[in-house]
Scaffold this active site. Structure first.
Site, PDB file in Angstrom:
ATOM      1  N   LYS A 125       0.859  -1.188   0.000  1.00 19.80           N
ATOM      2  CA  LYS A 125       0.000   0.000   0.000  1.00 19.80           C
ATOM      3  C   LYS A 125       0.892   1.233   0.000  1.00 19.80           C
ATOM      4  CE  LYS A 125      -4.255  -1.680   0.578  1.00 19.80           C
ATOM      5  NZ  LYS A 125      -4.708  -2.102   1.902  1.00 19.80           N
ATOM      6  N   HIS A 128       1.637   6.922   2.938  1.00 23.92           N
ATOM      7  CA  HIS A 128       1.028   8.253   2.861  1.00 23.92           C
ATOM      8  C   HIS A 128       1.422   9.132   4.042  1.00 23.92           C
ATOM      9  CE1 HIS A 128      -1.918   7.000   5.811  1.00 23.92           C
ATOM     10  NE2 HIS A 128      -2.142   5.910   5.098  1.00 23.92           N
ATOM     11  N   HIS A 131       1.169   7.829   7.646  1.00 19.99           N
ATOM     12  CA  HIS A 131       2.267   6.971   8.094  1.00 19.99           C
ATOM     13  C   HIS A 131       3.500   7.801   8.436  1.00 19.99           C
ATOM     14  CE1 HIS A 131       0.099   3.644   5.840  1.00 19.99           C
ATOM     15  NE2 HIS A 131       0.086   3.298   7.102  1.00 19.99           N
TER      16      HIS A 131
END
Ligand code: ARG
Length: 574
Positions: A125, A128, A131
């Site tokens: 994933k 972004h 995070h």
């Protein structure tokens, strides 16, 4: 030495109150002429049966100040403590010059293990800006704990397990493109994942296939494990590039998968304690008495779940590290999850649950910023960093042109990268962590604002004064007579410097790095006032000049060390 503590010692001896109580009562008066610290005597009125001003007038003259930096005076109901400026200057500046990078460090945590879990992105994933929040906060917290002598274990609890990997395996076998995967692993994995969900609506057999593949993965079937390993490795290559750029490291990457074979033991323990009950086919622990919804341990198809992996992980961490503290730096949206996990541990009789802490943080928002994001409406950290660096570069080039400064391309790139990334990191840590962050370019790159560029610029300019001093043959800064630093600006600056160690302690006890950010920001403001109002290199008085240079040196140490605790690098010139 902490002056408040010293005052508490003195007062405790004189009044018989306990130190903790006094520490809570000691105030910092609003005006300088009322002293540096004040103790209100109201608490003593009841026991002594006297009016507070009378008490103050009796105690103050009886305090013996020899060997301390204080003068004592009673005013109304207060006992006021004035710090002797010369003594303060010698003490604080002397200590910073002597201790250097060790200023503010301590051995409080010696022999104690603290686990800081942070970052923990999901494999396959995009990484972004949310995070980035945990990554930056956690990195700072681990540096802060280490500074206080703790043995810190930095863990990255990767989201590398769960039913979504069954989906990815199915999707990759059907539509995966090896070449695209090598070029942009996360982009490709996201593409097939999105496609899976679109196709699944039309073709329910995909759901069955995905479930089957996850089951095989849990059972350790080599082909499924191999694919999963490949997704994991490739994602980590991408994450590691970001970590390197941010200067972030981990001691281990024990993700969710690491705990999957440790779940049967958890299930056994919960069973033995009679905590596991059946609910709609799933196995759950009821948490009614804690006012929480049930915590699911096993799903109806017997596969494990996020919470069960966290239970196994907590037990593993305890057995392996016998931690004093186990900190989870995870967004506030998971507050309920952690309450449930800690409550289940507690019910199962694991008292270490009391030493587990969810360190939550807010949301990340943007104002007036657009990104060429490749992945829908989420903002990638990489884009934020790239944009910040390129905007910083424009400012650096413009400033250099205005000043007629000659800078090599290499220097410009290095400064832009450090300042741009520093500006992003600082925005994450400058406010209380539970508040939402709003990014704007103006705030973040304001060279006069509360920003990393401002702090780094202050540092670099002060370093340049010290270089000039050394070039012009000035020596003896390490042995300067610091008692001459008694001016108002000098005093305010030295006070700010003296409070840095306490801000580090407070940052650790509340898991709030902003306490350090606020302190170095105050140091930089006070320093710039001093710098603008005083002659340093042109000072006629040689003794004062050397002392002021020592003060500049102390400021550099404090800013550099403070920024380092936030995970930000300085530059020596700009
Ligand atoms: N991987 C999760 C996510 O991205 C965060 C993991 C948090 N840590 C934990 N021990 N549950 O949302």
């Amino acid at each position: 030495m902490d002056y408040k503590q010293q005052i508490a010692d003195i007062l405790s001896e004189k009044t018989g109150l306990d130190r903790e109580n006094i520490l809570k009562l000691v105030e910092i008066p609003p005006k300088q002429d009322m002293g540096d610290y004040a103790f209100p005597c109201f608490v003593l009125a009841k026991t002594l049966h006297k009016a507070p001003p009378v008490i103050a007038s009796e105690i103050a003259p009886a305090i013996d100040v020899t060997g301390t930096p204080f003068k004592v005076k009673n005013v109304g109901p207060y006992i006021n403590f004035f710090i002797d400026r010369s003594a303060l200057a010698s003490d604080v500046v002397g200590r910073i010059v002597a201790e250097g990078d060790d200023y503010g460090s301590s051995e409080t945590g010696a022999g104690k293990n603290v686990i800081v879990e942070y970052s923990s992105p999901n494999i396959a994933k995009p990484f972004h800006v949310g995070h980035a929040f945990t990554t930056i906060l956690g990195n700072s917290l681990s540096r802060i704990y280490r500074k206080l002598g703790y043995n810190v274990i930095r863990m990255n609890h990767l989201g590398d397990y769960g039913t979504q990997f069954g989906k990815l395996i199915t999707a990759y076998r059907l539509w995966g493109d090896e070449e695209a995967l090598n070029k942009d692993p996360i982009g490709e994995l996201l593409r097939i994942y999105v496609k899976f969900h679109q196709e699944e609506k039309k073709d329910p057999s995909l759901t069955t296939s995905a479930r089957e593949n996850f089951r095989k993965l849990e059972e350790g079937c080599p082909e499924e494990v191999e694919l999963w390993q490949k997704f994991r490795d490739m994602s980590l290559v991408v994450f590691n590039q970001l970590y390197r750029r941010l200067g972030v490291e981990f001691d281990n990457y024990n993700g969710e998968s690491f705990y999957s074979d440790k779940i049967p033991e958890i299930v056994d323990i919960l069973n033995e304690k009679g905590l596991l009950v059946e609910s709609e086919g799933a196995k759950v622990v009821m948490l009614d008495d804690e006012g929480l919804p049930p915590c699911i341990i096993l799903k109806s198809d017997n596969t494990t779940i996020y919470a069960s992996r966290d239970l196994a992980s907590a037990l593993y961490r305890y057995r392996t590290y016998n931690f004093d503290k186990n900190i989870y730096v995870v967004g506030g949206t998971q507050a309920l999850h952690f309450k449930q996990v800690f409550a289940v541990l507690k019910k199962a009789g694991f008292d270490f649950a009391d030493n587990c802490e969810h360190v939550a943080f807010g949301l990340v928002k943007f104002k007036g910023m657009t990104f060429s994001t490749r992945e829908g409406n989420i903002v990638l950290l990489e884009d934020l960093l790239d944009e910040a660096v390129s905007k910083t570069r424009e400012i650096i080039v413009r400033n250099a042109e205005e000043r007629g400064q000659d800078m090599s391309e290499e220097e410009i790139n290095d400064i832009s990268e450090k300042l741009g990334i520093g500006a992003v990191i600082y925005t994450y840590v400058k406010s209380g962590r539970e508040r939402d962050i709003v990014f704007t370019w103006e705030d973040m790159l304001d060279f006069n604002g509360d920003t990393a560029p401002y702090l780094i610029y202050t540092y670099a300019r002060t370093r340049s004064i010290l270089r000039k001093a050394s070039d012009s043959g000035i020596t003896g800064i390490e042995n300067a007579d610091l008692t001459v630093l008694t001016g108002d600006d000098e005093y305010a600056l030295i006070r700010a410097l003296s409070e840095l160690p306490e801000s580090i302690v407070k940052a650790a006890s509340s898991n709030e790095p902003f306490m350090i950010a606020r302190q170095i920001s105050e140091i930089a403001r006070a320093h710039n006032r001093f710098y603008n109002n005083s002659n340093i290199l042109n000072c006629d008085d040689e003794k004062l000049k050397t002392a002021r240079l020592a003060l500049c040196d102390a400021v550099c140490t404090a800013i550099r060390e403070g920024l380092d605790l936030l995970g930000i690098n300085v530059v020596e010139r700009m």
